[in-house]
Design a protein around this motif. Structure first.
Motif, PDB file in Angstrom:
ATOM      1  N   VAL A 249       0.856  -1.193   0.000  1.00  0.00           N
ATOM      2  CA  VAL A 249       0.000   0.000   0.000  1.00  0.00           C
ATOM      3  C   VAL A 249       0.888   1.239   0.000  1.00  0.00           C
ATOM      4  CG1 VAL A 249      -1.856   1.232   1.185  1.00  0.00           C
ATOM      5  CG2 VAL A 249      -1.690  -1.273   1.393  1.00  0.00           C
ATOM      6  N   PRO A 250       1.050   1.895  -1.159  1.00  0.00           N
ATOM      7  CA  PRO A 250       1.861   3.125  -1.165  1.00  0.00           C
ATOM      8  C   PRO A 250       1.106   4.201  -0.371  1.00  0.00           C
ATOM      9  CG  PRO A 250       1.474   2.311  -3.398  1.00  0.00           C
ATOM     10  CD  PRO A 250       0.544   1.588  -2.496  1.00  0.00           C
ATOM     11  N   THR A 251       1.799   4.841   0.548  1.00  0.00           N
ATOM     12  CA  THR A 251       1.186   5.891   1.360  1.00  0.00           C
ATOM     13  C   THR A 251       2.262   6.750   1.997  1.00  0.00           C
ATOM     14  OG1 THR A 251      -0.066   6.347   3.391  1.00  0.00           O
ATOM     15  CG2 THR A 251       1.023   4.201   3.263  1.00  0.00           C
ATOM     16  N   PRO A 252       2.016   8.063   2.120  1.00  0.00           N
ATOM     17  CA  PRO A 252       3.005   8.899   2.803  1.00  0.00           C
ATOM     18  C   PRO A 252       3.127   8.525   4.280  1.00  0.00           C
ATOM     19  CG  PRO A 252       1.066  10.176   2.164  1.00  0.00           C
ATOM     20  CD  PRO A 252       0.871   8.815   1.610  1.00  0.00           C
ATOM     21  N   ALA A 253       2.166   7.739   4.763  1.00  0.00           N
ATOM     22  CA  ALA A 253       2.179   7.324   6.191  1.00  0.00           C
ATOM     23  C   ALA A 253       2.860   5.970   6.367  1.00  0.00           C
ATOM     24  CB  ALA A 253       0.745   7.268   6.706  1.00  0.00           C
TER      25      ALA A 253
ATOM     26  N   CYS B 159      -3.272   1.075  -5.464  1.00  0.00           N
ATOM     27  CA  CYS B 159      -3.014   2.503  -5.721  1.00  0.00           C
ATOM     28  C   CYS B 159      -4.226   3.321  -5.270  1.00  0.00           C
ATOM     29  CB  CYS B 159      -2.783   2.736  -7.209  1.00  0.00           C
ATOM     30  SG  CYS B 159      -1.359   1.851  -7.841  1.00  0.00           S
ATOM     31  N   GLY B 160      -4.047   4.039  -4.164  1.00  0.00           N
ATOM     32  CA  GLY B 160      -5.145   4.864  -3.656  1.00  0.00           C
ATOM     33  C   GLY B 160      -4.867   6.332  -3.913  1.00  0.00           C
ATOM     34  N   ARG B 161      -5.879   7.176  -3.595  1.00  0.00           N
ATOM     35  CA  ARG B 161      -5.677   8.628  -3.687  1.00  0.00           C
ATOM     36  C   ARG B 161      -5.061   9.081  -2.375  1.00  0.00           C
ATOM     37  NH1 ARG B 161      -9.784  11.527  -6.487  1.00  0.00           N
ATOM     38  NH2 ARG B 161      -9.882  12.920  -4.703  1.00  0.00           N
ATOM     39  N   TYR B 162      -4.473  10.320  -2.404  1.00  0.00           N
ATOM     40  CA  TYR B 162      -3.869  10.750  -1.158  1.00  0.00           C
ATOM     41  C   TYR B 162      -4.882  10.785  -0.015  1.00  0.00           C
ATOM     42  CZ  TYR B 162      -1.903  13.270   2.607  1.00  0.00           C
ATOM     43  OH  TYR B 162      -1.501  13.603   3.863  1.00  0.00           O
ATOM     44  N   GLU B 163      -6.135  11.200  -0.260  1.00  0.00           N
ATOM     45  CA  GLU B 163      -7.070  11.257   0.859  1.00  0.00           C
ATOM     46  C   GLU B 163      -7.209   9.871   1.471  1.00  0.00           C
ATOM     47  OE1 GLU B 163      -8.084  14.407  -2.115  1.00  0.00           O
ATOM     48  OE2 GLU B 163      -7.349  12.355  -2.045  1.00  0.00           O
TER      49      GLU B 163
ATOM     50  N   ILE C 278       3.945   1.402   2.580  1.00  0.00           N
ATOM     51  CA  ILE C 278       5.289   1.874   2.222  1.00  0.00           C
ATOM     52  C   ILE C 278       5.239   3.300   1.677  1.00  0.00           C
ATOM     53  CG2 ILE C 278       7.283   1.487   0.724  1.00  0.00           C
ATOM     54  CD1 ILE C 278       6.728  -1.487   0.801  1.00  0.00           C
ATOM     55  N   SER C 279       6.151   4.132   2.160  1.00  0.00           N
ATOM     56  CA  SER C 279       6.291   5.502   1.667  1.00  0.00           C
ATOM     57  C   SER C 279       7.490   5.588   0.739  1.00  0.00           C
ATOM     58  CB  SER C 279       6.517   6.470   2.832  1.00  0.00           C
ATOM     59  OG  SER C 279       6.962   7.736   2.341  1.00  0.00           O
ATOM     60  N   LEU C 280       7.344   6.386  -0.328  1.00  0.00           N
ATOM     61  CA  LEU C 280       8.465   6.583  -1.250  1.00  0.00           C
ATOM     62  C   LEU C 280       9.335   7.731  -0.753  1.00  0.00           C
ATOM     63  CD1 LEU C 280       8.865   4.784  -3.591  1.00  0.00           C
ATOM     64  CD2 LEU C 280       8.045   6.570  -5.105  1.00  0.00           C
ATOM     65  N   GLY C 281       8.803   8.526   0.169  1.00  0.00           N
ATOM     66  CA  GLY C 281       9.560   9.670   0.661  1.00  0.00           C
ATOM     67  C   GLY C 281       8.617  10.642   1.355  1.00  0.00           C
ATOM     68  N   ASP C 282       9.211  11.607   2.032  1.00  0.00           N
ATOM     69  CA  ASP C 282       8.387  12.539   2.828  1.00  0.00           C
ATOM     70  C   ASP C 282       7.911  13.691   1.960  1.00  0.00           C
ATOM     71  OD1 ASP C 282      10.438  11.975   5.766  1.00  0.00           O
ATOM     72  OD2 ASP C 282       8.705  10.883   4.938  1.00  0.00           O
ATOM     73  N   TYR C 283       7.050  13.335   1.013  1.00  0.00           N
ATOM     74  CA  TYR C 283       6.405  14.335   0.151  1.00  0.00           C
ATOM     75  C   TYR C 283       5.084  13.709  -0.287  1.00  0.00           C
ATOM     76  CZ  TYR C 283       8.892  11.182  -2.927  1.00  0.00           C
ATOM     77  OH  TYR C 283       9.405  10.049  -3.514  1.00  0.00           O
ATOM     78  N   VAL C 284       4.200  14.514  -0.812  1.00  0.00           N
ATOM     79  CA  VAL C 284       2.837  14.013  -1.089  1.00  0.00           C
ATOM     80  C   VAL C 284       2.563  13.938  -2.589  1.00  0.00           C
ATOM     81  CG1 VAL C 284       0.394  14.459  -0.747  1.00  0.00           C
ATOM     82  CG2 VAL C 284       2.010  14.927   1.110  1.00  0.00           C
ATOM     83  N   LEU C 285       2.163  12.749  -3.028  1.00  0.00           N
ATOM     84  CA  LEU C 285       1.732  12.571  -4.419  1.00  0.00           C
ATOM     85  C   LEU C 285       0.209  12.597  -4.462  1.00  0.00           C
ATOM     86  CD1 LEU C 285       4.155   9.582  -5.092  1.00  0.00           C
ATOM     87  CD2 LEU C 285       4.474  11.953  -5.853  1.00  0.00           C
ATOM     88  N   ASN C 286      -0.364  12.660  -5.645  1.00  0.00           N
ATOM     89  CA  ASN C 286      -1.834  12.684  -5.734  1.00  0.00           C
ATOM     90  C   ASN C 286      -2.427  11.287  -5.694  1.00  0.00           C
ATOM     91  OD1 ASN C 286      -2.331  15.432  -5.830  1.00  0.00           O
ATOM     92  ND2 ASN C 286      -1.736  15.513  -7.998  1.00  0.00           N
ATOM     93  N   GLY C 287      -1.576  10.296  -5.973  1.00  0.00           N
ATOM     94  CA  GLY C 287      -2.089   8.927  -5.984  1.00  0.00           C
ATOM     95  C   GLY C 287      -0.919   7.963  -5.881  1.00  0.00           C
ATOM     96  N   GLY C 288      -1.236   6.710  -5.710  1.00  0.00           N
ATOM     97  CA  GLY C 288      -0.204   5.700  -5.506  1.00  0.00           C
ATOM     98  C   GLY C 288       0.481   5.212  -6.770  1.00  0.00           C
ATOM     99  N   GLU C 289       0.028   5.691  -7.943  1.00  0.00           N
ATOM    100  CA  GLU C 289       0.531   5.108  -9.203  1.00  0.00           C
ATOM    101  C   GLU C 289       2.018   5.385  -9.411  1.00  0.00           C
ATOM    102  OE1 GLU C 289      -2.388   6.650  -8.862  1.00  0.00           O
ATOM    103  OE2 GLU C 289      -3.724   4.969  -9.342  1.00  0.00           O
TER     104      GLU C 289
HETATM  105  N1  LIG Z   1       5.551   8.690  -0.394  1.00  0.00           N
HETATM  106  C1  LIG Z   1       4.284   9.036  -0.836  1.00  0.00           C
HETATM  107  C2  LIG Z   1       3.235   8.194  -1.197  1.00  0.00           C
HETATM  108  C3  LIG Z   1       2.198   9.014  -1.551  1.00  0.00           C
HETATM  109  C4  LIG Z   1       0.876   8.643  -1.972  1.00  0.00           C
HETATM  110  C5  LIG Z   1      -0.125   9.495  -2.226  1.00  0.00           C
HETATM  111  C6  LIG Z   1      -1.311   8.829  -2.624  1.00  0.00           C
HETATM  112  C7  LIG Z   1      -1.229   7.496  -2.619  1.00  0.00           C
HETATM  113  S1  LIG Z   1       0.355   7.060  -2.177  1.00  0.00           S
HETATM  114  N2  LIG Z   1       2.573  10.284  -1.421  1.00  0.00           N
HETATM  115  N3  LIG Z   1       3.873  10.281  -0.972  1.00  0.00           N
END
Ligand SMILES: Nc1cc(-c2cccs2)n[nH]1
Length: 228
Positions: free
Chosen positions: A82-86, A108-112, A131-142
């Motif tokens: 589960v990609p997520t900033p958390a 792949c979820g949305r940031y909300e 899993i987080s890719l880094g401390d920044y926010v994407l719009n979705g997990g894709e």
């Molecule tokens: N590292 C990271 C993941 C994300 C995501 C945003 C929405 C789904 S996953 N933002 N940053």
């Protein structure tokens, strides 16, 4: 290895048909399935999200379509990613571990976010890694999923022709990689370090290791063990 991706933007992953992973798929080393979350909805508008309980901005992804998508993809051997900033920061070590798994499902979820009950339910049926890719926010997990599939896929046995090339990369031994050079030996008045032209393999190996340590100290001191 089989990889399944559940997303509302299936076309985003068309690029995985080419390049390294394309060849790995042709050779049957990696199987890929991309699933449109909307195919697991039944209303006219193929609704995948709704307003959050408790109020607040944005929308949350509804649990029902996700539940059906998981039913269509999960096996007891699956690792759900589960990609997520958390999430836990993604690392080369994690990529190495995941490259040995039989089946990965990327959600792949949305940031909300996805309704938390989906993650809890998945964890009752399979291993789940947020899993987080880094401390920044994407719009979705894709985008995060694409990056992780590339990092993991290239480590799957048989995908890279020369596995030795993997051992000297950044983060493989916990250090950043040494600088690389190729012909010509002088370019715009800049010459290749003499040691690399010496043919002295031990001196070259020592110089490269020192370069790795120096670069890691300068750029990523956090990676260094305390005694380095
Ligand atoms: N590292 C990271 C993941 C994300 C995501 C945003 C929405 C789904 S996953 N933002 N940053």
């Amino acid at each position: 290895m089989r990889i399944d991706i559940v997303t509302i933007f299936p076309d985003f992953f068309g690029v995985l048909d080419i390049s390294l992973l394309g060849k790995a798929r042709e050779r049957g080393i990696i199987e890929l399935g991309v699933h449109d979350l909307r195919d697991f909805t039944y209303d006219r508008h193929r609704t995948v999200d709704d307003t959050p309980y408790g109020g607040g901005a944005g929308m949350v992804m509804r649990p029902e379509p996700w539940g059906e998508a998981l039913d269509a993809t999960l096996t007891p051997e699956t690792v759900v990613i589960v990609p997520t900033p958390a999430g836990v920061p993604f690392t080369q070590a994690a990529a190495r571990e995941l490259a040995l798994e039989k089946h990965l499902v990327f959600t792949c979820g949305r940031y909300e976010g996805i309704d938390q009950r989906v993650i809890d339910y998945a964890a009752s049926r399979a291993r789940v890694r947020e899993i987080s890719l880094g401390d920044y926010v994407l719009n979705g997990g894709e985008v995060a999923t694409m990056a992780m599939i590339e990092a993991i896929g290239r480590l799957v046995p048989g995908v890279i022709g020369n596995p030795e090339s993997l051992t000297e990369e950044s983060h493989e031994q916990g250090l950043l990689e040494y600088p690389s050079y190729t012909k010509p030996s002088t370019w715009r008045e800049r010459s290749v370090p003499d040691v690399l032209l010496s043919g002295n393999h031990k001196a070259i190996a020592d110089w490269r290791h020192e370069q790795q340590l120096e670069r890691t100290r300068r750029v990523r001191p956090d990676l260094l063990p305390d005694d380095q």
